[in-house]
Write a protein that holds these residues in place. Sequence first.
Motif, PDB file in Angstrom:
ATOM      1  N   GLU A 331      11.861  -4.718   2.061  1.00 43.83           N
ATOM      2  CA  GLU A 331      10.654  -3.938   1.767  1.00 43.83           C
ATOM      3  C   GLU A 331      10.002  -3.491   3.074  1.00 43.83           C
ATOM      4  O   GLU A 331      10.161  -4.151   4.095  1.00 43.83           O
ATOM      5  CB  GLU A 331       9.643  -4.794   0.991  1.00 43.83           C
ATOM      6  CG  GLU A 331      10.158  -5.240  -0.359  1.00 43.83           C
ATOM      7  CD  GLU A 331       9.200  -6.164  -1.097  1.00 43.83           C
ATOM      8  OE1 GLU A 331       9.365  -6.290  -2.317  1.00 43.83           O
ATOM      9  OE2 GLU A 331       8.303  -6.752  -0.467  1.00 43.83           O
ATOM     10  N   VAL A 332       9.303  -2.385   3.020  1.00 49.89           N
ATOM     11  CA  VAL A 332       8.510  -1.988   4.181  1.00 49.89           C
ATOM     12  C   VAL A 332       7.057  -1.798   3.760  1.00 49.89           C
ATOM     13  O   VAL A 332       6.766  -1.425   2.624  1.00 49.89           O
ATOM     14  CB  VAL A 332       8.984  -0.673   4.868  1.00 49.89           C
ATOM     15  CG1 VAL A 332      10.281  -0.855   5.603  1.00 49.89           C
ATOM     16  CG2 VAL A 332       9.079   0.447   3.871  1.00 49.89           C
ATOM     17  N   VAL A 333       6.186  -2.068   4.719  1.00 48.51           N
ATOM     18  CA  VAL A 333       4.751  -1.893   4.480  1.00 48.51           C
ATOM     19  C   VAL A 333       4.339  -0.626   5.210  1.00 48.51           C
ATOM     20  O   VAL A 333       4.477  -0.524   6.426  1.00 48.51           O
ATOM     21  CB  VAL A 333       3.952  -3.085   5.046  1.00 48.51           C
ATOM     22  CG1 VAL A 333       2.471  -2.913   4.744  1.00 48.51           C
ATOM     23  CG2 VAL A 333       4.481  -4.394   4.493  1.00 48.51           C
ATOM     24  N   LEU A 334       3.866   0.360   4.452  1.00 50.54           N
ATOM     25  CA  LEU A 334       3.395   1.604   5.060  1.00 50.54           C
ATOM     26  C   LEU A 334       1.886   1.525   5.164  1.00 50.54           C
ATOM     27  O   LEU A 334       1.210   1.153   4.201  1.00 50.54           O
ATOM     28  CB  LEU A 334       3.802   2.798   4.191  1.00 50.54           C
ATOM     29  CG  LEU A 334       5.313   2.921   3.943  1.00 50.54           C
ATOM     30  CD1 LEU A 334       5.601   4.087   3.019  1.00 50.54           C
ATOM     31  CD2 LEU A 334       6.057   3.094   5.254  1.00 50.54           C
ATOM     32  N   VAL A 347      -8.018   7.424  -1.261  1.00 56.28           N
ATOM     33  CA  VAL A 347      -6.840   7.540  -0.395  1.00 56.28           C
ATOM     34  C   VAL A 347      -5.664   6.810  -1.036  1.00 56.28           C
ATOM     35  O   VAL A 347      -4.546   7.331  -1.089  1.00 56.28           O
ATOM     36  CB  VAL A 347      -7.130   6.971   1.014  1.00 56.28           C
ATOM     37  CG1 VAL A 347      -5.853   6.875   1.833  1.00 56.28           C
ATOM     38  CG2 VAL A 347      -8.160   7.833   1.731  1.00 56.28           C
ATOM     39  N   GLU A 348      -5.934   5.633  -1.549  1.00 50.55           N
ATOM     40  CA  GLU A 348      -4.873   4.841  -2.192  1.00 50.55           C
ATOM     41  C   GLU A 348      -4.266   5.621  -3.362  1.00 50.55           C
ATOM     42  O   GLU A 348      -3.043   5.705  -3.502  1.00 50.55           O
ATOM     43  CB  GLU A 348      -5.449   3.511  -2.668  1.00 50.55           C
ATOM     44  CG  GLU A 348      -4.403   2.627  -3.326  1.00 50.55           C
ATOM     45  CD  GLU A 348      -4.953   1.245  -3.665  1.00 50.55           C
ATOM     46  OE1 GLU A 348      -5.757   0.701  -2.895  1.00 50.55           O
ATOM     47  OE2 GLU A 348      -4.561   0.726  -4.731  1.00 50.55           O
ATOM     48  N   THR A 365       0.083  -2.315  -3.506  1.00 49.56           N
ATOM     49  CA  THR A 365      -0.845  -1.664  -2.569  1.00 49.56           C
ATOM     50  C   THR A 365      -1.958  -2.643  -2.221  1.00 49.56           C
ATOM     51  O   THR A 365      -2.187  -3.603  -2.951  1.00 49.56           O
ATOM     52  CB  THR A 365      -1.520  -0.414  -3.165  1.00 49.56           C
ATOM     53  OG1 THR A 365      -2.170  -0.795  -4.366  1.00 49.56           O
ATOM     54  CG2 THR A 365      -0.527   0.689  -3.448  1.00 49.56           C
ATOM     55  N   ALA A 366      -2.618  -2.381  -1.133  1.00 47.03           N
ATOM     56  CA  ALA A 366      -3.792  -3.176  -0.759  1.00 47.03           C
ATOM     57  C   ALA A 366      -4.602  -2.371   0.240  1.00 47.03           C
ATOM     58  O   ALA A 366      -4.088  -1.456   0.878  1.00 47.03           O
ATOM     59  CB  ALA A 366      -3.366  -4.494  -0.134  1.00 47.03           C
ATOM     60  N   ARG A 367      -5.889  -2.739   0.326  1.00 46.91           N
ATOM     61  CA  ARG A 367      -6.759  -2.027   1.264  1.00 46.91           C
ATOM     62  C   ARG A 367      -7.512  -3.012   2.128  1.00 46.91           C
ATOM     63  O   ARG A 367      -7.819  -4.111   1.697  1.00 46.91           O
ATOM     64  CB  ARG A 367      -7.808  -1.217   0.484  1.00 46.91           C
ATOM     65  CG  ARG A 367      -7.248  -0.138  -0.364  1.00 46.91           C
ATOM     66  CD  ARG A 367      -8.323   0.885  -0.695  1.00 46.91           C
ATOM     67  NE  ARG A 367      -9.460   0.369  -1.435  1.00 46.91           N
ATOM     68  CZ  ARG A 367      -9.520   0.343  -2.748  1.00 46.91           C
ATOM     69  NH1 ARG A 367      -8.511   0.775  -3.460  1.00 46.91           N
ATOM     70  NH2 ARG A 367     -10.592  -0.122  -3.340  1.00 46.91           N
ATOM     71  N   THR A 368      -7.789  -2.590   3.344  1.00 51.52           N
ATOM     72  CA  THR A 368      -8.751  -3.328   4.150  1.00 51.52           C
ATOM     73  C   THR A 368      -9.902  -2.366   4.405  1.00 51.52           C
ATOM     74  O   THR A 368      -9.925  -1.271   3.843  1.00 51.52           O
ATOM     75  CB  THR A 368      -8.121  -3.791   5.484  1.00 51.52           C
ATOM     76  OG1 THR A 368      -7.645  -2.647   6.179  1.00 51.52           O
ATOM     77  CG2 THR A 368      -6.955  -4.742   5.233  1.00 51.52           C
ATOM     78  N   ARG A 369     -10.815  -2.759   5.271  1.00 43.37           N
ATOM     79  CA  ARG A 369     -12.020  -1.944   5.460  1.00 43.37           C
ATOM     80  C   ARG A 369     -11.684  -0.505   5.859  1.00 43.37           C
ATOM     81  O   ARG A 369     -12.275   0.439   5.362  1.00 43.37           O
ATOM     82  CB  ARG A 369     -12.889  -2.600   6.543  1.00 43.37           C
ATOM     83  CG  ARG A 369     -14.351  -2.295   6.481  1.00 43.37           C
ATOM     84  CD  ARG A 369     -15.113  -3.262   7.376  1.00 43.37           C
ATOM     85  NE  ARG A 369     -14.356  -3.602   8.582  1.00 43.37           N
ATOM     86  CZ  ARG A 369     -14.374  -2.870   9.700  1.00 43.37           C
ATOM     87  NH1 ARG A 369     -15.072  -1.766   9.758  1.00 43.37           N
ATOM     88  NH2 ARG A 369     -13.673  -3.249  10.748  1.00 43.37           N
ATOM     89  N   VAL A 372      -5.285   1.616   4.393  1.00 43.49           N
ATOM     90  CA  VAL A 372      -4.701   1.509   3.055  1.00 43.49           C
ATOM     91  C   VAL A 372      -3.204   1.252   3.216  1.00 43.49           C
ATOM     92  O   VAL A 372      -2.544   1.914   4.029  1.00 43.49           O
ATOM     93  CB  VAL A 372      -4.925   2.813   2.256  1.00 43.49           C
ATOM     94  CG1 VAL A 372      -4.327   2.690   0.866  1.00 43.49           C
ATOM     95  CG2 VAL A 372      -6.408   3.138   2.158  1.00 43.49           C
ATOM     96  N   PHE A 373      -2.669   0.299   2.459  1.00 44.89           N
ATOM     97  CA  PHE A 373      -1.269  -0.077   2.621  1.00 44.89           C
ATOM     98  C   PHE A 373      -0.505   0.059   1.304  1.00 44.89           C
ATOM     99  O   PHE A 373      -1.065  -0.161   0.238  1.00 44.89           O
ATOM    100  CB  PHE A 373      -1.163  -1.529   3.101  1.00 44.89           C
ATOM    101  CG  PHE A 373      -1.799  -1.748   4.447  1.00 44.89           C
ATOM    102  CD1 PHE A 373      -1.060  -1.621   5.610  1.00 44.89           C
ATOM    103  CD2 PHE A 373      -3.156  -2.055   4.546  1.00 44.89           C
ATOM    104  CE1 PHE A 373      -1.643  -1.803   6.850  1.00 44.89           C
ATOM    105  CE2 PHE A 373      -3.758  -2.237   5.783  1.00 44.89           C
ATOM    106  CZ  PHE A 373      -3.001  -2.117   6.939  1.00 44.89           C
ATOM    107  N   ALA A 374       0.751   0.416   1.414  1.00 43.06           N
ATOM    108  CA  ALA A 374       1.615   0.454   0.240  1.00 43.06           C
ATOM    109  C   ALA A 374       2.960  -0.151   0.626  1.00 43.06           C
ATOM    110  O   ALA A 374       3.463   0.087   1.723  1.00 43.06           O
ATOM    111  CB  ALA A 374       1.807   1.886  -0.248  1.00 43.06           C
ATOM    112  N   VAL A 375       3.529  -0.924  -0.282  1.00 45.38           N
ATOM    113  CA  VAL A 375       4.842  -1.510  -0.049  1.00 45.38           C
ATOM    114  C   VAL A 375       5.861  -0.707  -0.845  1.00 45.38           C
ATOM    115  O   VAL A 375       5.647  -0.420  -2.032  1.00 45.38           O
ATOM    116  CB  VAL A 375       4.870  -2.985  -0.505  1.00 45.38           C
ATOM    117  CG1 VAL A 375       6.248  -3.593  -0.250  1.00 45.38           C
ATOM    118  CG2 VAL A 375       3.796  -3.781   0.214  1.00 45.38           C
TER     119      VAL A 375
END
Length: 753
Positions: A331-334, A347-348, A365-369, A372-375
């Motif tokens: 898997e990759v985290v974008l 954005v997500e 997916t996940a977000r920080t402050r 925004v991240f997607a696997v």
Amino acid sequence: MKVLKFGGTSVASAPIIRKVTRIVAAAARQEKVILVTSAISKCTDTLIKIGAEAAEGNSTYKAQVYSLRCIHHRIIEDLLEGSACAEALKECDGTFDELDRFADGVFATRAITPEQAEAIQTFGEIFSTRIIARKLAADGHRVRWIDSREIIRTENGRVHFKLTDANIRATLDAHPEVDIFVAPGFIATDLLGRRVNLGRGGSDYSAAIYAAGAHARIVEIWTDVPGIMTSDPKVIPAATTIPYLSYRAARDMAEFGAKVLYPPTVAPAQKAGIPICILNTYDPEAQGSFILDNPPHRSSGLLGLTSLKGEALSGVAESVETPALDAGEGEVVLGLIGTGEEDGAAVEERMIRALDRAGIKTLRTARTRCNVFAVVPSEDKRDAMLAIHRRFFESKPVKVINAFLVGYGAVSQYFIDILKANGDTIAERTGKRIRIVGVSSSKKYILNAEGIKPEDIATVLPYGHPAEGGAFFDAIGTLSLRNAVLLDCTNSESIGLRYEEFFRRGLHVVSCNRRAFAVPYARYAAMKATAHDYGLALKYDTTVGTSLPVLESISGSAYSGDEITAIEAVVSCTLNNIITSYDGANTEPLGSLLKQAQDIGLTEKDPRADLGGRDALRKLLILAREAGVPLEESDVEITPMLGPEFFNCPIEEFYELLAAYEPKFIAREAELDALGMRQRFVASIRRDPEARLGYKAEIKMQLVGMDSPFFWISGTENVVIIRSALSAPLVIRGAGEGARMAASGVLNNLLAL
Ligand code: ASP
Ligand code: MG
């Protein structure tokens, strides 16, 4: 004081080292310089291999050392001359002899300790910096090579800043005469005296450590790409340089996968308030990326797109805000790294949609402050990055089309609704944004050159300025906007008479007002000629067949030299609807059907305008003229569906008459059913050498059999048959009526501007 750091590719050959020394010399003319460099590219990899092969008892390590020695000799011989060259070679050989002894020791014991492995890796930066120091000295600079192993000290794998800073200060203070200090990156010594390194890519970090200790003004990281880019340029050719980043954003970019900067580099610079500049050795004049405390405001809050192997996520520094995500092998985290100004949830959502459109499944997916991240699955990495980058960083400049909307009936309101719902999508897909800058009903108008939000129009319009006496058009005249268009959604012949005036004011005209075109041919031709003279568009495709591609097909054949021999059209909405629905005794009486059509707005205000063939006449004039036939009303032979008695009376009497005739209509239907025929109200022009223009034009009821496309029409469908000399008949059939269709038709005309 300024610190310059050059990476492995910037020191890999004599010509590029010459570029480096020019950049360093220019800097040294302004202020004192600390020059930090990496080992020449691939050198550290080779050193790791040498240690491993020696430890395995594999004597090939000797060949590796030899080839490294040759590469460095070659650079020295290319770069230096005479005694400088001889001394550099001697010095280089001395260090290589040391490396030989080290490697031979490992080979002898057939084992390598972690300390030995690290010690072998430290040679690369010694080789490279010694050469550059000699070259700078040969060029006449006051140079001093300083040994980072004595200066940068670590404890338990972390830099001991107190001691290190003191060492840096002491070294600089001890040599006030020196202009350029040359220091190897990457290498250090721990408090126990063991040689260590700062991690792969660690020379960047060395530079920041020197900068902090020396209270430098700035750290410049010189590399082989233009700066920190919106994404990895090897994967995304369209990636562009990010001009400004905060320390936090730069750190996030680096931690989540941007390879250009070693992540720990940011902290010491940030702590000391020293900006970091990323620059390109191959293009020294370019602006690069500037990392500083309060970066200048940017229009978008998104900076770049990173990618990180799933299993590497756990290696992200603790001090960095990491997403609550599980990601592992395969898997990759974008990561979409932002400034925190964007709405993360939106954005997500857009990120997921972009992936979805590219056929890629977002696993998590996940977000920080700020980010925004997607696997996604590893095998989709490239496509996923391309899709996300295109969505967020490649948006082309949008062309604004300024629309003055005249008429506030059903078509206008649908048009406004479409823009409200789809304006953004349209801009995204077509690169064009339609901005409503004025709206006028018959009573009021509003105007705003900055644009009126579609959702505000209904509320604001009733409070607008009085529109009587052409006030709206006078007001339009006071604004001068580029790409401006008058959108005529009225039914008024008088507005059509003003089109030429609009062209003279530089406005395009898009119209669904067919009365404007069913004027005497001379007027129609003058209108078109004026548009042409001013280089402006006059588009009116919706006047026949609404959003069906009728007019464009006709002009297409006419322009391409294919002679049109006939056009037959069933294009009148009311009649279509009624005739196709009416089935004698099986349906409601004709009068009721007509009344219903009138009530839902399918007919002209007085439905007899349709029944008498007036609407069909206007459409036929437009059709013929589009085919190049300058048809006039007087050329058309109209046989109304009903006798004259129906037309010369008030509307109530008209409906009474219809009711009285109903038995006759029923009988007629029965008769037609028996014959397998249907009746349709057809408008046509047909080649006829006897006729005035060489074409006979008629509007009348026709009987058609099952072999005719007209037989099968239902509801408000339109059918136009275009016959031409060179090609088979073209039949255009489809839902041809209704305000919503007209709205989407005028929209398409606007987007074609
Ligand atoms: N030479 C070291 C490496 O290859 C350090 C550096 O290049 O920054 O990792
Ligand atoms: Mg590097």
